[in-house]
Design a protein around this motif. Sequence first.
Motif, PDB file in Angstrom:
ATOM      1  N   SER A  23      37.375  52.304  37.811  1.00 36.11           N
ATOM      2  CA  SER A  23      38.404  51.250  37.796  1.00 36.11           C
ATOM      3  C   SER A  23      37.797  49.853  37.826  1.00 36.11           C
ATOM      4  O   SER A  23      38.392  48.917  38.366  1.00 36.11           O
ATOM      5  CB  SER A  23      39.362  51.426  38.986  1.00 36.11           C
ATOM      6  OG  SER A  23      39.978  52.680  38.952  1.00 36.11           O
ATOM      7  N   TYR A 104      46.538  46.909  45.675  1.00 35.74           N
ATOM      8  CA  TYR A 104      46.005  48.270  45.725  1.00 35.74           C
ATOM      9  C   TYR A 104      46.402  48.894  47.056  1.00 35.74           C
ATOM     10  O   TYR A 104      46.919  48.220  47.955  1.00 35.74           O
ATOM     11  CB  TYR A 104      44.491  48.302  45.519  1.00 35.74           C
ATOM     12  CG  TYR A 104      43.696  47.369  46.410  1.00 35.74           C
ATOM     13  CD1 TYR A 104      43.406  47.692  47.733  1.00 35.74           C
ATOM     14  CD2 TYR A 104      43.210  46.154  45.916  1.00 35.74           C
ATOM     15  CE1 TYR A 104      42.668  46.832  48.540  1.00 35.74           C
ATOM     16  CE2 TYR A 104      42.473  45.293  46.715  1.00 35.74           C
ATOM     17  CZ  TYR A 104      42.200  45.646  48.020  1.00 35.74           C
ATOM     18  OH  TYR A 104      41.481  44.791  48.827  1.00 35.74           O
ATOM     19  N   SER A 105      46.124  50.181  47.184  1.00 32.74           N
ATOM     20  CA  SER A 105      46.553  50.927  48.364  1.00 32.74           C
ATOM     21  C   SER A 105      45.356  51.522  49.101  1.00 32.74           C
ATOM     22  O   SER A 105      44.215  51.479  48.621  1.00 32.74           O
ATOM     23  CB  SER A 105      47.490  52.063  47.941  1.00 32.74           C
ATOM     24  OG  SER A 105      46.749  53.043  47.220  1.00 32.74           O
ATOM     25  N   ASP A 108      43.603  54.000  46.973  1.00 29.94           N
ATOM     26  CA  ASP A 108      42.607  53.414  46.071  1.00 29.94           C
ATOM     27  C   ASP A 108      41.282  53.207  46.801  1.00 29.94           C
ATOM     28  O   ASP A 108      40.206  53.449  46.229  1.00 29.94           O
ATOM     29  CB  ASP A 108      43.103  52.082  45.519  1.00 29.94           C
ATOM     30  CG  ASP A 108      44.319  52.240  44.622  1.00 29.94           C
ATOM     31  OD1 ASP A 108      44.311  53.156  43.776  1.00 29.94           O
ATOM     32  OD2 ASP A 108      45.276  51.457  44.761  1.00 29.94           O
TER      33      ASP A 108
END
Length: 309
Positions: A23, A104-105, A108
């Motif tokens: 990513s 994002y979490s 992630d």
Amino acid sequence: MSPTSSRPSEVAVSEELLAPVGSGVELCYQTFGDPDDEPLLLLMGLGGPMTWWDPALCRTLAALGFFVVRFDSRDTGRSTKVPGRVTRTQLVRAFAGRRVRAPYSLVDLAEDAFGLLDHLGVGSAHVVGTSMGGMVVQTMAIERPERVRSLTSIMSTTGRRTVGWQSPRLLPMLLADRSAGREAYVAASAATWAMIGSPGFPPDQDTARARARQTWDRGFDPQGVLRQMLAVLTQPDRTPGLRGVRVPTLVVHGPGDRMVHVSGGRATASAVPGAELLLVEGMGHDLPPALHDTIAGAIRRVADRAGEA
């Protein structure tokens, strides 16, 4: 049986290296010890680069038979700073429990950690996280349990809003502007650690300031801290997932923790079947040198449980 491969003074330490983890993210990492020993991945908390893991503690862990890997999470240190601006309004809404879209979490961040293990050729590892890092390692154990040998969650919580709360006195500090420059950051950081550090082992102000200068110089990003904060504030309640965790688990917390109330640690240990809860008197929201042997020994103990399974 607990290995004792070397004395801390003899532990090999790598240079800081970069690993692509997917990513578009690269993580800066460093290792301590023998690559043939049991892999141990260390995840730091909110806004904390890998240098917040004291090298003395890393060497102690390596001497206990671990191949220790510490790293800068995305948005800290020398790792990738991701796009996405967070406003004070978003933070206030998130603190109030209202719906906010985060860049994002925690999932992630867990995937970043798995990507680092992939880069190192490590199929599974013992994972240790403090505060936000504890939330991430819990997520790792829920999402991909086959890659987690043992789980140690330190001064963290489950994501349930009724436990692990912050002292209201800390909210102005959490929402404060961090973009005023190096010396302002150093002063604010020292003041923060004086507020949240271990009451039984008060942080040394000179050490706190030196660490803050190092943190700034390695690539401090005020917006990065806010992006991480929003990931924390928008996390789900992991309690149902934690009930399904079967890897050996240790939960460490200090009764004097003002940043994450000890109820968060109690709830984590209660949720994971067979988890060990270690409450350390005098401990707050840091890892004082006086507790290194206690914490390292407990990590070794839970890792040994994995070997017995």
